[in-house]
Design a protein around this motif. Sequence first.
Motif, mmCIF file in Angstrom:
data_model
loop_
_atom_site.group_PDB
_atom_site.id
_atom_site.type_symbol
_atom_site.label_atom_id
_atom_site.label_comp_id
_atom_site.label_asym_id
_atom_site.label_seq_id
_atom_site.Cartn_x
_atom_site.Cartn_y
_atom_site.Cartn_z
ATOM 1 N N SER A 221 -9.011 0.901 -16.711
ATOM 2 C CA SER A 221 -8.769 -0.262 -17.573
ATOM 3 C C SER A 221 -7.314 -0.301 -18.027
ATOM 4 N N PHE A 222 -6.769 -1.499 -18.013
ATOM 5 C CA PHE A 222 -5.366 -1.691 -18.404
ATOM 6 C C PHE A 222 -5.236 -2.957 -19.246
ATOM 7 N N ASP A 223 -4.071 -3.101 -19.895
ATOM 8 C CA ASP A 223 -3.770 -4.395 -20.507
ATOM 9 C C ASP A 223 -3.334 -5.371 -19.415
ATOM 10 N N LYS A 224 -2.433 -4.898 -18.544
ATOM 11 C CA LYS A 224 -1.898 -5.774 -17.488
ATOM 12 C C LYS A 224 -1.728 -4.970 -16.200
ATOM 13 N N VAL A 225 -1.766 -5.673 -15.089
ATOM 14 C CA VAL A 225 -1.649 -4.985 -13.794
ATOM 15 C C VAL A 225 -0.568 -5.649 -12.944
ATOM 16 N N ILE A 226 0.272 -4.811 -12.319
ATOM 17 C CA ILE A 226 1.253 -5.316 -11.339
ATOM 18 C C ILE A 226 0.895 -4.716 -9.983
ATOM 19 N N VAL A 227 0.649 -5.578 -9.018
ATOM 20 C CA VAL A 227 0.281 -5.114 -7.668
ATOM 21 C C VAL A 227 1.532 -5.159 -6.793
ATOM 22 N N THR A 228 1.933 -4.000 -6.263
ATOM 23 C CA THR A 228 3.130 -3.963 -5.392
ATOM 24 C C THR A 228 2.751 -3.701 -3.934
ATOM 25 N N ALA A 229 1.460 -3.654 -3.641
ATOM 26 C CA ALA A 229 1.018 -3.435 -2.254
ATOM 27 C C ALA A 229 1.425 -4.646 -1.411
ATOM 28 N N PRO A 230 1.534 -4.489 -0.080
ATOM 29 C CA PRO A 230 1.908 -5.628 0.778
ATOM 30 C C PRO A 230 0.982 -6.829 0.546
ATOM 31 N N PRO A 231 1.491 -8.061 0.730
ATOM 32 C CA PRO A 231 0.733 -9.266 0.377
ATOM 33 C C PRO A 231 -0.699 -9.346 0.910
ATOM 34 N N PRO A 232 -0.974 -9.008 2.193
ATOM 35 C CA PRO A 232 -2.367 -9.143 2.640
ATOM 36 C C PRO A 232 -3.303 -8.217 1.870
ATOM 37 N N HIS A 233 -2.817 -7.019 1.511
ATOM 38 C CA HIS A 233 -3.630 -6.095 0.705
ATOM 39 C C HIS A 233 -3.841 -6.688 -0.695
ATOM 40 N N ALA A 234 -2.765 -7.254 -1.257
ATOM 41 C CA ALA A 234 -2.863 -7.854 -2.599
ATOM 42 C C ALA A 234 -3.884 -8.986 -2.581
ATOM 43 N N ALA A 235 -3.870 -9.801 -1.512
ATOM 44 C CA ALA A 235 -4.808 -10.932 -1.419
ATOM 45 C C ALA A 235 -6.250 -10.432 -1.449
ATOM 46 N N ARG A 236 -6.483 -9.302 -0.765
ATOM 47 C CA ARG A 236 -7.858 -8.780 -0.695
ATOM 48 C C ARG A 236 -8.320 -8.208 -2.038
ATOM 49 N N VAL B 199 -3.815 -15.749 -13.011
ATOM 50 C CA VAL B 199 -4.630 -14.899 -13.899
ATOM 51 C C VAL B 199 -3.692 -14.255 -14.925
ATOM 52 N N PRO B 200 -3.810 -14.610 -16.204
ATOM 53 C CA PRO B 200 -2.919 -13.988 -17.189
ATOM 54 C C PRO B 200 -3.060 -12.464 -17.147
ATOM 55 N N GLY B 201 -1.936 -11.765 -17.095
ATOM 56 C CA GLY B 201 -1.991 -10.301 -17.073
ATOM 57 C C GLY B 201 -2.007 -9.705 -15.677
ATOM 58 N N LEU B 202 -2.024 -10.550 -14.634
ATOM 59 C CA LEU B 202 -2.015 -10.042 -13.253
ATOM 60 C C LEU B 202 -0.775 -10.571 -12.527
ATOM 61 N N TYR B 203 -0.027 -9.657 -11.924
ATOM 62 C CA TYR B 203 1.234 -10.012 -11.267
ATOM 63 C C TYR B 203 1.253 -9.384 -9.870
ATOM 64 N N THR B 204 1.815 -10.114 -8.909
ATOM 65 C CA THR B 204 1.971 -9.552 -7.558
ATOM 66 C C THR B 204 3.456 -9.579 -7.199
ATOM 67 N N VAL B 205 4.002 -8.427 -6.868
ATOM 68 C CA VAL B 205 5.423 -8.305 -6.494
ATOM 69 C C VAL B 205 5.511 -7.435 -5.251
ATOM 70 N N ASN B 206 6.252 -7.870 -4.272
ATOM 71 C CA ASN B 206 6.418 -7.073 -3.044
ATOM 72 C C ASN B 206 7.574 -7.666 -2.239
ATOM 73 N N SER B 207 7.782 -7.123 -1.053
ATOM 74 C CA SER B 207 8.957 -7.554 -0.275
ATOM 75 C C SER B 207 8.901 -9.039 0.081
ATOM 76 N N ALA B 208 7.724 -9.666 -0.023
ATOM 77 C CA ALA B 208 7.656 -11.113 0.228
ATOM 78 C C ALA B 208 8.434 -11.887 -0.831
ATOM 79 N N ASN B 209 8.758 -11.241 -1.951
ATOM 80 C CA ASN B 209 9.536 -11.902 -3.009
ATOM 81 C C ASN B 209 11.036 -11.673 -2.864
ATOM 82 N N ILE B 210 11.438 -10.990 -1.790
ATOM 83 C CA ILE B 210 12.878 -10.849 -1.512
ATOM 84 C C ILE B 210 13.257 -12.021 -0.621
ATOM 85 N N LEU B 211 14.029 -12.933 -1.175
ATOM 86 C CA LEU B 211 14.253 -14.190 -0.443
ATOM 87 C C LEU B 211 15.533 -14.178 0.376
ATOM 88 N N ASP B 212 16.400 -13.193 0.135
ATOM 89 C CA ASP B 212 17.661 -13.302 0.870
ATOM 90 C C ASP B 212 17.686 -12.460 2.139
#
Length: 451
Positions: free
Chosen positions: A249-264, A402-415
């Motif tokens: 249990s957490f207050d908030k979660v940040i998922v840094t796994a690759p996007p397809p894993h995050a989607a699942r 979803v408040p409190g849920l964030y997804t960050v990974n290399s797909a967010n590197i735009l340059d």
Amino acid sequence: MKSASGTHWGIVGGGMLGLTLAYRLLKQGDRVTILEASDRAGGLADAWALGDVTWDRHYHVILTVDQALITMLSELGLEDEITWAKTGTDLFDGTRFHPLNGGIDFLRLPMLSLVDKVRLAATILYASRIENGSRLADTDLEEWLVKLSGRRVFDTIWRPLLRTKLGDTYKQASAKFIQSVIRRFYSARSQGVASDRFGAVKGGYATILERLVAELEAAGAEFHTNAPVSAIGCDAGGMTAVSKGKTYSFDKVIVTAPPPHAARMCKDLEPGEKARLAGTRYQGVICASALLTKPLRGGYMTYITGGDCPLTTVIDMSSVAGKQAFGGRTLAYLPMYLPSDDPLFEASDEDLKALILGGLNQLYPDISAGDIAAFRISRAPHVFPVPVRGYASMAPGIVTSVPGLYTVNSANILDATFSVNETIELADRALAQILGDTRAMPREALPRAAE
Ligand SMILES: Cc1cc2nc3c(=O)[nH]c(=O)nc-3n(C[C@H](O)[C@H](O)[C@H](O)COP(=O)(O)OP(=O)(O)OC[C@H]3O[C@@H](n4cnc5c(N)ncnc54)[C@H](O)[C@@H]3O)c2cc1C
């Protein structure tokens, strides 16, 4: 659930992104638990044993322009552990090596006319000087290179190089991709000196990760390895993450796994968000490490433009870290970049070894089994998103519905440059967004979005 010091964050993924986020959140007095699927920290930057040597599973160098990384290393007390080396670059055209260490080398390239050579050098110089290449994100890569270098240079040099890294997807790629790569690597070339300057920390990423994890744990972080997260959900006022039947249990979660894993794992995301994550196309790598008793040519990187060699490049890590780091031997990396769903990821180690060593023998026919002290193969299907034109408008978001849920990974590197330095910069950009998200947490479990 809330610690005395602040929010309790769950971070899914203990790669450099997850570890950097944890480091920053702990510094601001929050509580952090990291859940990592594998048995060690580091993700793509982790270290493994290769015979009697422990070194990075994938080749890593530091560039002098990697300011975010160098600052972090200095915070960890490791800046003085970086050794900088001047090294070279070669090109292999299928039959011969050609050094690429300065204007004279370019002028000697036999496969191009004088005009072609000048245009090639001018393209590299021009691309390296573009500071903000964002307008190139919608520009067709091939058209841009042909306009600058000419058709013959594109067919002889650029296309083979692009194919080895992007396969046929280079046809959909943006000019931003090649401009970013040129700019990053050109920056390693010391002013007026015909060589590249690359750095590595003594002991490689094993040293960095050991220090970073020790700092995190000393600051109170919980770090769970062998903890693959299968589902993330909401409960009254907080978030949950399930790993091997155990619910955290957490207050908030940040998922840094690759996007397809995050989607699942993020079951409560809206269908459109899941589709963006799941639909991000990735390039991966099959990368062999070979500890050789014979030397290679001596430069860090050999680009391969001719023949039917399956390898993208041949990397000589000993030219940066020094042979003494490898017991007097050569550490060669032999990568093949492939789409994440390429069937070769399922091939046996034995078949891959035969394919990869066949490729190495095209460059170095005299290297035989007896010269290989140790050999291991890494499979990493998610390394960087395919840099298609207009990618920014397709990239998944960081702050989810979803408040409190964030997804960050290399797909967010735009340059389009993918490095630990960019990863640390991404962590800082993402945290600014995440900490700025002040939505109230749901009071009860959300109704599940349709699968
Ligand atoms: C061949 C190669 C060469 C490179 N060369 C360089 C270089 O020279 N210089 C440089 O700076 N960078 C280099 N990089 C890039 C650098 O390694 C990456 O940019 C960086 O490591 C990405 O970190 P990350 O945390 O975003 O992703 P990752 O390292 O992919 O971390 C994601 C983590 O999430 C974990 N995970 C996945 N699913 C789950 C789950 N369900 N539950 C829990 N955990 C999960 C994974 O196990 C992994 O540890 C290279 C990369 C490769 C592959």
